[in-house]
Design an enzyme around this catalytic site. Sequence first.
Site, PDB file in Angstrom:
ATOM      1  N   GLY A  26       3.124   0.839   6.994  1.00 50.25           N
ATOM      2  CA  GLY A  26       2.624   1.680   5.921  1.00 50.25           C
ATOM      3  C   GLY A  26       1.229   1.720   5.785  1.00 50.25           C
ATOM      4  CG  HIS A  36      -5.310  -6.293   3.080  1.00 50.14           C
ATOM      5  ND1 HIS A  36      -5.827  -5.479   3.965  1.00 50.14           N
ATOM      6  CD2 HIS A  36      -3.902  -5.708   2.703  1.00 50.14           C
ATOM      7  CE1 HIS A  36      -4.910  -4.453   4.172  1.00 50.14           C
ATOM      8  NE2 HIS A  36      -3.383  -4.742   3.471  1.00 50.14           N
ATOM      9  CG  HIS A  75      -3.321  -1.219  -0.216  1.00 49.84           C
ATOM     10  ND1 HIS A  75      -4.292  -2.171  -0.409  1.00 49.84           N
ATOM     11  CD2 HIS A  75      -2.555  -1.446   0.765  1.00 49.84           C
ATOM     12  CE1 HIS A  75      -4.045  -2.953   0.776  1.00 49.84           C
ATOM     13  NE2 HIS A  75      -3.190  -2.560   1.446  1.00 49.84           N
ATOM     14  CG  ASP A  89       9.613  -7.159   2.954  1.00 48.53           C
ATOM     15  OD1 ASP A  89       8.342  -7.160   3.219  1.00 48.53           O
ATOM     16  OD2 ASP A  89      10.394  -6.116   2.655  1.00 48.53           O
ATOM     17  CB  VAL A 125      -8.895  -9.906  -7.537  1.00 50.35           C
ATOM     18  CG1 VAL A 125      -7.932 -10.935  -8.539  1.00 50.35           C
ATOM     19  CG2 VAL A 125      -8.468  -8.512  -7.727  1.00 50.35           C
ATOM     20  CG  HIS A 160       1.067  -4.426   0.956  1.00 53.33           C
ATOM     21  ND1 HIS A 160       0.676  -5.832   1.391  1.00 53.33           N
ATOM     22  CD2 HIS A 160       0.090  -3.555   1.649  1.00 53.33           C
ATOM     23  CE1 HIS A 160      -0.628  -5.458   1.959  1.00 53.33           C
ATOM     24  NE2 HIS A 160      -0.652  -4.264   2.337  1.00 53.33           N
ATOM     25  CD  GLU A 161       1.339   0.026   2.346  1.00 51.01           C
ATOM     26  OE1 GLU A 161      -0.139   0.710   2.081  1.00 51.01           O
ATOM     27  OE2 GLU A 161       1.264  -0.697   3.584  1.00 51.01           O
ATOM     28  CG  ASP A 212      -9.033 -10.016  -3.754  1.00 53.24           C
ATOM     29  OD1 ASP A 212      -9.872 -10.785  -4.282  1.00 53.24           O
ATOM     30  OD2 ASP A 212      -7.570 -10.473  -3.910  1.00 53.24           O
ATOM     31  CB  THR A 248      -6.378 -13.340  -5.198  1.00 55.69           C
ATOM     32  OG1 THR A 248      -7.823 -12.579  -5.114  1.00 55.69           O
ATOM     33  CG2 THR A 248      -5.356 -12.438  -5.837  1.00 55.69           C
TER      34      THR A 248
HETATM   35  N1  ARG Z   1       0.683  -3.613   6.944  1.00 55.52           N
HETATM   36  C1  ARG Z   1       0.581  -2.713   5.920  1.00 55.52           C
HETATM   37  C2  ARG Z   1      -0.596  -2.755   5.282  1.00 55.52           C
HETATM   38  O1  ARG Z   1      -1.441  -3.262   5.608  1.00 55.52           O
HETATM   39  C3  ARG Z   1       1.837  -3.477   5.002  1.00 55.52           C
HETATM   40  C4  ARG Z   1       2.133  -4.772   4.971  1.00 55.52           C
HETATM   41  C5  ARG Z   1       3.315  -4.865   4.077  1.00 55.52           C
HETATM   42  N2  ARG Z   1       3.915  -6.292   4.346  1.00 55.52           N
HETATM   43  C6  ARG Z   1       5.378  -6.740   4.166  1.00 55.52           C
HETATM   44  N3  ARG Z   1       5.756  -8.008   4.121  1.00 55.52           N
HETATM   45  N4  ARG Z   1       6.104  -5.651   3.761  1.00 55.52           N
HETATM   46  O2  ARG Z   1      -0.545  -1.881   4.347  1.00 55.52           O
HETATM   47 ZN    ZN Z   2      -2.375  -3.122   3.359  1.00 51.44          ZN
HETATM   48 CA    CA Z   3      -9.870 -13.205  -4.484  1.00 54.77          CA
END
Ligand code: ARG
Ligand code: ZN
Ligand code: CA
Length: 329
Positions: free
Chosen positions: A197, A261, A255, A311, A275, A251-252, A273, A278
């Site tokens: 993603g 990240h 973003h 996940d 923040v 996750h996306e 990040d 974290t």
């Molecule tokens: N690699 C992707 C990114 O950097 C998504 C990673 C999502 N991780 C998950 N466990 N689904 O945006």
């Molecule tokens: Zn990411």
């Molecule tokens: Ca941080």
Amino acid sequence: MIFSKSRLLLLLTLLPGLAFRVSWAQEKCGTVAYQEIRLHRNPRLENTDQFEKWMKDKLQSRLKTLSGDRTQSSTYTIPVVVHVIHNGEPVGTGTNISDAQIISQINVINKDFPRNNLDAVNTPPEFLPVAGSMDIEFALAKQDPEGLATNGIVRVQGTKNSWAMVDNDTFKALSYWPAENYLNIWVINLQDGGLIGYTQLPVSNLPGLEDSSTDRLTDGVVIYYRAFGTNDGGGTFDLESRFSKGRTATHEIGHFFGLRHTWGDINSCSGTDYVDDTPTQIGSTSGCPTQAEVSCSHDKMFQNYLDYTDDGCMNIFTLGQVARMTTVL
Ligand code: ARG
Ligand code: ZN
Ligand code: CA
């Protein structure tokens, strides 16, 4: 035209008091006329009374929210359109994922963002004080850009069988709804070195978002079709086992609302990040650690949705992340 403009200019220069009154008398706004023309052309459009009623309801539920009664409605409802770019299979097969798979994904993000996810109990006690809940709801769009009824899912056969990030503009152009009104999610057969993603970061003056694209036509989230949706609760969708709980979208979309990240994309303790709550960590975490891992002299928060764990190990956004996302919104 030019003549009357220069006369006004003359008045403005010589008689400021009078000129003020003249320009005030001339002040016009076309909004009402524009609305009437639209209504005349399409009588099914919402009229002023209907709009005012809608606004009154909105204001009332907003007031309830402000007075602490948050049971009535969420602060944010995000209309989502899912563009399934498929390879011509029947619906529910291969890249042409089923409605049920898509709905399962919407359900996951509606749990993860408000921290109603069942595995919130797996957040280590040391991180509970910073665990954040976002008052947000995602809804598959009910109106398309023309105002017609929709289920918020668009299916388009692609012009290639698989796509890489370099094809970004091409597959997005196959199907797109105005980014001012919808969160666009493209579900594609992404084949690009293990990428599952990626997201176009938002335009904002927050630190860490300086280089965001301003192209509205590509705004949104891209997800591999085998990492979209969840098999939690008995689903049998064709998902990669490590990414079978819908956390790629969590996750996306993190973003999409401006999160970076957690390790700051730099392999040192100075990566950030932007923040505060974290913890810093050197590099990303992969797989699913079974016990605490120390980095930069403290436990890593590898349960964070913006780390790279599987996940099944992710379960937390922090208060600081929620504040950052709310700011972007
Ligand atoms: N690699 C992707 C990114 O950097 C998504 C990673 C999502 N991780 C998950 N466990 N689904 O945006
Ligand atoms: Zn990411
Ligand atoms: Ca941080």
